[in-house]
Scaffold this motif. Structure first.
Motif, PDB file in Angstrom:
ATOM      1  N   MET A 258       0.829  -1.213   0.000  1.00 51.73           N
ATOM      2  CA  MET A 258       0.000   0.000   0.000  1.00 51.73           C
ATOM      3  C   MET A 258       0.859   1.257   0.000  1.00 51.73           C
ATOM      4  SD  MET A 258      -3.207  -0.782   2.575  1.00 51.73           S
ATOM      5  CE  MET A 258      -4.681  -1.619   1.963  1.00 51.73           C
ATOM      6  N   ASN A 259       1.926   1.228   0.800  1.00 50.29           N
ATOM      7  CA  ASN A 259       2.786   2.409   0.878  1.00 50.29           C
ATOM      8  C   ASN A 259       3.474   2.689  -0.452  1.00 50.29           C
ATOM      9  OD1 ASN A 259       2.030   2.483   3.534  1.00 50.29           O
ATOM     10  ND2 ASN A 259       4.079   2.150   4.385  1.00 50.29           N
ATOM     11  N   ASP A 260       3.875   1.622  -1.142  1.00 48.44           N
ATOM     12  CA  ASP A 260       4.526   1.792  -2.442  1.00 48.44           C
ATOM     13  C   ASP A 260       3.590   2.460  -3.447  1.00 48.44           C
ATOM     14  OD1 ASP A 260       6.826   0.655  -1.484  1.00 48.44           O
ATOM     15  OD2 ASP A 260       6.489  -1.315  -2.408  1.00 48.44           O
ATOM     16  N   LYS A 261       2.308   2.174  -3.314  1.00 49.82           N
ATOM     17  CA  LYS A 261       1.328   2.759  -4.242  1.00 49.82           C
ATOM     18  C   LYS A 261       0.953   4.183  -3.839  1.00 49.82           C
ATOM     19  CE  LYS A 261      -3.030   1.778  -6.622  1.00 49.82           C
ATOM     20  NZ  LYS A 261      -2.397   1.965  -7.942  1.00 49.82           N
ATOM     21  N   GLY A 262       1.052   4.483  -2.526  1.00 54.17           N
ATOM     22  CA  GLY A 262       0.682   5.817  -2.051  1.00 54.17           C
ATOM     23  C   GLY A 262      -0.812   5.931  -1.841  1.00 54.17           C
ATOM     24  N   SER A 263      -1.311   7.149  -1.833  1.00 54.76           N
ATOM     25  CA  SER A 263      -2.742   7.371  -1.646  1.00 54.76           C
ATOM     26  C   SER A 263      -3.519   6.725  -2.786  1.00 54.76           C
ATOM     27  CB  SER A 263      -3.038   8.872  -1.591  1.00 54.76           C
ATOM     28  OG  SER A 263      -4.416   9.083  -1.423  1.00 54.76           O
ATOM     29  N   MET A 264      -4.609   6.044  -2.429  1.00 52.11           N
ATOM     30  CA  MET A 264      -5.415   5.339  -3.434  1.00 52.11           C
ATOM     31  C   MET A 264      -6.877   5.421  -3.049  1.00 52.11           C
ATOM     32  SD  MET A 264      -4.555   1.385  -2.325  1.00 52.11           S
ATOM     33  CE  MET A 264      -2.918   1.727  -1.669  1.00 52.11           C
ATOM     34  N   VAL A 270      -9.337  -1.863  -0.714  1.00 49.27           N
ATOM     35  CA  VAL A 270     -10.038  -3.097  -0.336  1.00 49.27           C
ATOM     36  C   VAL A 270      -9.607  -4.252  -1.226  1.00 49.27           C
ATOM     37  CG1 VAL A 270     -12.284  -4.245  -0.239  1.00 49.27           C
ATOM     38  CG2 VAL A 270     -12.032  -1.937   0.674  1.00 49.27           C
ATOM     39  N   ASN A 271      -9.543  -4.032  -2.503  1.00 47.42           N
ATOM     40  CA  ASN A 271      -9.160  -5.120  -3.406  1.00 47.42           C
ATOM     41  C   ASN A 271      -7.713  -5.544  -3.201  1.00 47.42           C
ATOM     42  OD1 ASN A 271     -11.594  -5.714  -4.831  1.00 47.42           O
ATOM     43  ND2 ASN A 271     -11.389  -3.757  -5.909  1.00 47.42           N
ATOM     44  N   MET A 272      -6.856  -4.593  -2.852  1.00 47.60           N
ATOM     45  CA  MET A 272      -5.475  -4.945  -2.544  1.00 47.60           C
ATOM     46  C   MET A 272      -5.431  -5.824  -1.290  1.00 47.60           C
ATOM     47  SD  MET A 272      -2.160  -2.441  -2.004  1.00 47.60           S
ATOM     48  CE  MET A 272      -2.194  -1.885  -3.709  1.00 47.60           C
ATOM     49  N   LEU A 273      -6.228  -5.488  -0.279  1.00 50.05           N
ATOM     50  CA  LEU A 273      -6.258  -6.285   0.947  1.00 50.05           C
ATOM     51  C   LEU A 273      -6.867  -7.657   0.694  1.00 50.05           C
ATOM     52  CD1 LEU A 273      -5.786  -6.638   3.956  1.00 50.05           C
ATOM     53  CD2 LEU A 273      -7.912  -5.378   4.390  1.00 50.05           C
ATOM     54  N   VAL A 306      -4.008  -2.236  10.304  1.00 52.05           N
ATOM     55  CA  VAL A 306      -3.831  -0.903   9.729  1.00 52.05           C
ATOM     56  C   VAL A 306      -4.349  -0.871   8.293  1.00 52.05           C
ATOM     57  CG1 VAL A 306      -2.145   0.852   9.040  1.00 52.05           C
ATOM     58  CG2 VAL A 306      -1.918  -0.306  11.252  1.00 52.05           C
ATOM     59  N   ALA A 307      -4.073  -1.924   7.540  1.00 54.37           N
ATOM     60  CA  ALA A 307      -4.600  -2.004   6.173  1.00 54.37           C
ATOM     61  C   ALA A 307      -6.129  -1.974   6.196  1.00 54.37           C
ATOM     62  CB  ALA A 307      -4.098  -3.280   5.490  1.00 54.37           C
ATOM     63  N   LEU A 308      -6.718  -2.704   7.136  1.00 54.92           N
ATOM     64  CA  LEU A 308      -8.177  -2.717   7.257  1.00 54.92           C
ATOM     65  C   LEU A 308      -8.702  -1.334   7.657  1.00 54.92           C
ATOM     66  CD1 LEU A 308     -10.882  -4.252   7.326  1.00 54.92           C
ATOM     67  CD2 LEU A 308     -10.371  -4.842   9.714  1.00 54.92           C
ATOM     68  N   LEU A 309      -8.040  -0.681   8.592  1.00 55.24           N
ATOM     69  CA  LEU A 309      -8.464   0.662   9.003  1.00 55.24           C
ATOM     70  C   LEU A 309      -8.429   1.633   7.827  1.00 55.24           C
ATOM     71  CD1 LEU A 309      -6.595   0.961  12.432  1.00 55.24           C
ATOM     72  CD2 LEU A 309      -9.077   0.902  12.114  1.00 55.24           C
ATOM     73  N   ARG A 310      -7.416   1.526   6.992  1.00 57.40           N
ATOM     74  CA  ARG A 310      -7.349   2.368   5.801  1.00 57.40           C
ATOM     75  C   ARG A 310      -8.562   2.121   4.907  1.00 57.40           C
ATOM     76  NH1 ARG A 310      -0.884   1.570   4.214  1.00 57.40           N
ATOM     77  NH2 ARG A 310      -0.042   3.084   5.744  1.00 57.40           N
ATOM     78  N   CYS A 311      -8.919   0.850   4.772  1.00 56.06           N
ATOM     79  CA  CYS A 311     -10.076   0.499   3.942  1.00 56.06           C
ATOM     80  C   CYS A 311     -11.374   1.033   4.544  1.00 56.06           C
ATOM     81  CB  CYS A 311     -10.172  -1.018   3.783  1.00 56.06           C
ATOM     82  SG  CYS A 311      -8.838  -1.758   2.827  1.00 56.06           S
ATOM     83  N   VAL A 312     -11.511   0.920   5.849  1.00 53.71           N
ATOM     84  CA  VAL A 312     -12.722   1.374   6.532  1.00 53.71           C
ATOM     85  C   VAL A 312     -12.903   2.878   6.375  1.00 53.71           C
ATOM     86  CG1 VAL A 312     -13.743   1.728   8.822  1.00 53.71           C
ATOM     87  CG2 VAL A 312     -12.837  -0.514   8.208  1.00 53.71           C
ATOM     88  N   VAL A 313     -11.869   3.639   6.716  1.00 50.82           N
ATOM     89  CA  VAL A 313     -11.976   5.096   6.690  1.00 50.82           C
ATOM     90  C   VAL A 313     -12.186   5.615   5.271  1.00 50.82           C
ATOM     91  CG1 VAL A 313     -10.681   7.230   7.126  1.00 50.82           C
ATOM     92  CG2 VAL A 313     -10.690   5.400   8.828  1.00 50.82           C
ATOM     93  N   ALA A 314     -11.602   4.944   4.282  1.00 50.92           N
ATOM     94  CA  ALA A 314     -11.716   5.396   2.886  1.00 50.92           C
ATOM     95  C   ALA A 314     -12.993   4.909   2.211  1.00 50.92           C
ATOM     96  CB  ALA A 314     -10.498   4.929   2.090  1.00 50.92           C
ATOM     97  N   ASN A 315     -13.813   4.147   2.923  1.00 52.32           N
ATOM     98  CA  ASN A 315     -15.066   3.648   2.334  1.00 52.32           C
ATOM     99  C   ASN A 315     -16.266   3.998   3.204  1.00 52.32           C
ATOM    100  OD1 ASN A 315     -14.568   1.881  -0.220  1.00 52.32           O
ATOM    101  ND2 ASN A 315     -12.906   1.329   1.196  1.00 52.32           N
ATOM    102  N   ALA A 316     -16.235   5.195   3.756  1.00 54.20           N
ATOM    103  CA  ALA A 316     -17.317   5.631   4.637  1.00 54.20           C
ATOM    104  C   ALA A 316     -18.673   5.556   3.949  1.00 54.20           C
ATOM    105  CB  ALA A 316     -17.041   7.046   5.134  1.00 54.20           C
ATOM    106  N   ASN A 317     -18.734   5.957   2.703  1.00 55.92           N
ATOM    107  CA  ASN A 317     -20.018   5.985   2.002  1.00 55.92           C
ATOM    108  C   ASN A 317     -20.644   4.602   1.907  1.00 55.92           C
ATOM    109  OD1 ASN A 317     -21.675   6.050  -0.837  1.00 55.92           O
ATOM    110  ND2 ASN A 317     -21.768   8.005   0.287  1.00 55.92           N
ATOM    111  N   THR A 318     -19.792   3.592   1.676  1.00 52.54           N
ATOM    112  CA  THR A 318     -20.295   2.215   1.610  1.00 52.54           C
ATOM    113  C   THR A 318     -20.785   1.746   2.978  1.00 52.54           C
ATOM    114  OG1 THR A 318     -18.849   1.617  -0.222  1.00 52.54           O
ATOM    115  CG2 THR A 318     -19.623  -0.188   1.172  1.00 52.54           C
ATOM    116  N   LEU A 319     -20.113   2.191   4.038  1.00 59.16           N
ATOM    117  CA  LEU A 319     -20.391   1.676   5.375  1.00 59.16           C
ATOM    118  C   LEU A 319     -21.505   2.418   6.100  1.00 59.16           C
ATOM    119  CD1 LEU A 319     -16.701   1.058   6.496  1.00 59.16           C
ATOM    120  CD2 LEU A 319     -18.328  -0.594   5.542  1.00 59.16           C
ATOM    121  N   ASN A 320     -21.578   3.737   5.929  1.00 56.56           N
ATOM    122  CA  ASN A 320     -22.629   4.472   6.648  1.00 56.56           C
ATOM    123  C   ASN A 320     -23.320   5.554   5.823  1.00 56.56           C
ATOM    124  OD1 ASN A 320     -20.845   6.620   6.554  1.00 56.56           O
ATOM    125  ND2 ASN A 320     -20.495   6.734   8.762  1.00 56.56           N
ATOM    126  N   GLY A 321     -23.009   5.603   4.533  1.00 57.54           N
ATOM    127  CA  GLY A 321     -23.690   6.552   3.667  1.00 57.54           C
ATOM    128  C   GLY A 321     -23.225   7.986   3.791  1.00 57.54           C
TER     129      GLY A 321
END
Length: 700
Positions: A258-264, A270-273, A306-321
């Motif tokens: 994830m770090n090698d790719k940077g912000s995504m 999620v797909n990377m994880l 940490v990878a999961l937390l990144r996925c959670v925070v970056a997918n707020a719309n999917t999780l809580n609209g």
């Protein structure tokens, strides 16, 4: 005046009760005589006016009717204490000021002639006892067979309350210990598992109509970036243990990738994880990848979280609209007593001892010497890692800003993902704050690097292990004076609390709140291998009506139980939400099968696994010296109380700042040298070695 004679044979009134609990038996010893109606002035309670031995005005209102059919008014003793008056033949006078243990002791310490029993922290009471202000209970131990038996059955408990190891005061005990359960796990990681399932489970790629982006990476890999790591896990069905591999050669390290790719985008993350989980575990989790975190066979580590937390925070719309989801939070983000759970969790994540110690920040190394986490580089490395999470926005904004936010509102508003806390009180929110299909559950302790002295290994270890709590109740020497009636009555109270029936009363309240058979015996259920009482249906209904299912609040506020002495978890378990039972069940199975290691309440062959005593028998001179190390104390830089300051929490939020604490190495040096940490540890170490020598001499 009629004399009251209390002996074990009189107290063992319930045949059922004597078979329910172990650790104290129906043993006879010298009786404790005192006058019927002896008045005991009690400056005792738990942290607030609402949780004393008598009803406060707010709780009682114009009169509160409980499940026993009785109505209680302001100033009336709560049911447990009314029952104790009758059983013991004493009269309790409530002197409690409604403070925390620290503040209650501070209020009374200069006027101890006004009270007979007083609450305080274990360390404060031991210091006061050493200075001659409190009664040495050990002098009367042979007249307290239940208490004595309990200590004999739990060696580390005896060590935890020993106030002195030398001279005439050797073996002294200056307070009655409090147990909120014993020899079991205490705090656990808790997660919104429905969110994990939504992100990770299923065939094909994850898709979302809208997602945010991950922040610029700040966190770096903790786990290996190549090779394989073998992990023991519980089988998915809980039937046994199996070994699986984290294959970094096949999958790489998820954080490095994830770090090698940077912000995504959140979708990319999620797909990377997902791909990482499939490859790293060779398809072990199949399409239910959420089991890596939430299953009985979970094997997650800090990097994967940490990878999961990144996925959670970056997918707020999917999780809580919305565009707002917070990653890690504490129960009350503005309350230091709860905020410190963040560094406790850091210890579990990154393999650091002493951050969840029973005493200060101490732990016992495999060298059988005390170590202080505040003076070790590993502590600050872990805190630096937590600060990197803060920089990425993976810790709640309210935590970082010390603003008012609680776990209940975090969950009710679908804002918070995860925190580290007690299972029963937090999973009850599934019933009160979450909607259908939402699930907040305890999950497995993480895999981390631990070195127990036999070499670094990847395993699960929790330091959050129930032993003697950090507070207790003591007998005021000035209060009882030469009055043997008061002294004997107080000793009888303590001893009764450790009898089988006393332990039930102190956990459940009187029999009117317990379900009984037609012959008057208790209805029981199997709890951890023992038959324990079932609460009455009216009690259960009232628990929800008055305390929203929170057993501890209900017991303390309305019954007057669980304020001190021994609190069995059996009552609490019955009030645990089904989701809470599920997660705790997974963890309990893992502990039973040996895949979660923990401290032992005994002197172990490898001292690294010995639980540090809650107090140590430092001398009066040593105590005075330690009290002078104000920077190390609760009022200094490492307080864990509500309104106190804690440097470790501050580092998580802001990194290394301030004079003498601008780097990890500088902080270690400041704590050890400028703030007298090395002198503190030397004094504590001397007391520990004396305690071990004393204990071994007792058991030759």
């Amino acid at each position: 005046m009629k004399k009251r004679k209390i002996s074990v044979s009189l107290l063992a009134a319930s045949l059922v009760a004597t078979t329910l609990l172990t650790g104290c038996g129906d043993k006879k010893g010298p009786s404790l005589d005192y006058a019927e109606g002896t008045v005991l002035r009690m400056a005792t309670g738990y942290n607030s006016k609402k949780t004393g031995i008598a009803f406060d005005a707010e709780t009682a209102g114009s009169g509160v009717t409980l499940a026993d059919g009785k109505t209680y008014n302001t100033g009336d003793l709560k049911p447990t204490w009314a029952a104790l008056e009758e059983i013991l033949g004493v009269e309790f006078e409530d002197k409690y000021q409604g403070n925390s243990e620290t503040k209650e002791w501070a209020y009374w310490k200069d006027q101890l002639d006004q009270v007979d029993m007083v609450a305080g922290t274990a360390s404060d009471l031991t210091v006061a006892g050493t200075a001659g202000q409190l009664v040495d209970i050990n002098k009367y131990i042979d007249s307290m067979p239940n208490f004595k038996s309990y200590l004999e059955a739990n060696p580390i408990v005896r060590l935890s309350i020993t106030g002195s190891t030398a001279g005439d005061t050797a073996g002294s005990i200056y307070f009655s210990p409090y147990f909120d359960g014993v020899n079991d796990i205490e705090r656990m990681p808790l997660m919104r598992v429905d969110w994990v399932q939504k992100l990770l489970d299923g065939e094909g790629e994850f898709k979302a109509d809208k997602s945010g982006k991950t922040a610029a990476p700040a966190y770096t890999p903790y786990m290996p970036t190549s090779g394989k790591v073998e992990i023991e896990v519980v089988k998915k069905d809980g039937s046994g243990v199996e070994k699986i591999n984290k294959d970094y050669d096949a999958a790489g390290n998820i954080i490095k990738a994830m770090n090698d790719k940077g912000s995504m985008t959140g979708v990319e993350a999620v797909n990377m994880l997902r791909t990482y989980i499939d490859k790293a575990y060779n398809g072990y989790y199949g399409t239910t990848r959420s089991d890596l975190f939430c299953g009985q066979n979970a094997a997650w580590d800090a990097d994967e979280l940490v990878a999961l937390l990144r996925c959670v925070v970056a997918n707020a719309n999917t999780l809580n609209g919305t565009d707002n989801v917070q990653g890690l939070f504490s129960r009350e983000d503005d309350n230091n007593q709860r905020r410190v759970d963040m560094f406790r969790f850091a210890g579990s994540l990154f393999g650091v001892r002493g951050l969840e110690s029973r005493q200060d920040y101490l732990y016992i190394g495999n060298d059988n010497k005390l170590h202080d986490a505040r003076q070790e580089a590993a502590t600050y490395e872990a805190l630096a890692r937590m600060n990197s999470l803060a920089k990425e926005g993976l810790i709640s904004k309210s935590f970082l800003e010390k603003s008012k936010e609680s776990s209940s509102t975090m969950l009710e508003n679908d804002l918070g993902f995860m925190h580290y806390d007690y299972n029963q009180t937090q999973t009850i929110l599934n019933a009160t704050k979450l909607q259908e299909g939402e699930k907040y559950m305890a999950v497995m302790v993480p895999v981390a690097r631990w070195n127990d002295g036999t070499g670094e290994k990847f395993m699960r270890f929790t330091e959050s292990w129930r032993s003697v709590k950090t507070g207790g109740w003591a007998i005021s020497k000035a209060g009882v004076g030469d009055d043997t009636n008061k002294l004997n009555a107080l000793l009888a109270l303590i001893d009764y609390a450790y009898s089988p029936e006393g332990q039930i009363l102190m956990s459940y309240g009187p029999d009117a709140f317990i379900k009984t058979n037609s012959d008057g015996s208790y209805v029981t259920f199997n709890f951890n291998g023992k038959q324990m009482p079932v609460i009455a249906d009216k009690t259960y209904d009232e628990l929800w009506e008055k305390a929203k299912g929170n057993y501890t609040n209900y017991a303390r506020m309305y019954l007057g139980s669980t304020l001190s002495f021994v609190k069995s978890q059996a009552f609490e378990y019955q009030c645990t939400h089904e989701v809470g039972k599920e997660g705790a069940g997974y963890i309990s199975t893992a502990i039973g099968l040996g895949t979660i290691h923990h401290p032992e309440l005994a002197l172990t062959s490898n001292a690294w696994y010995t639980s540090v005593p809650t107090v140590l028998p430092t001398t009066d001179v040593a105590n005075q010296t330690i009290n002078g190390f104000t920077e190390l104390g609760a009022s200094g830089n490492f307080g864990q109380g509500k309104d106190q300051t804690n440097l470790l929490v501050d580092i998580i939020c802001s990194g290394f700042t301030g004079e003498g604490t601008a780097s990890a190495d500088q902080t270690v040096k400041t704590v050890s040298e400028t703030w007298h940490g090395s002198q503190y540890l030397e004094l504590k170490e001397a007391a520990w070695q004396e305690l071990v020598t004393y204990y071994n001499s007792m058991n030759k």
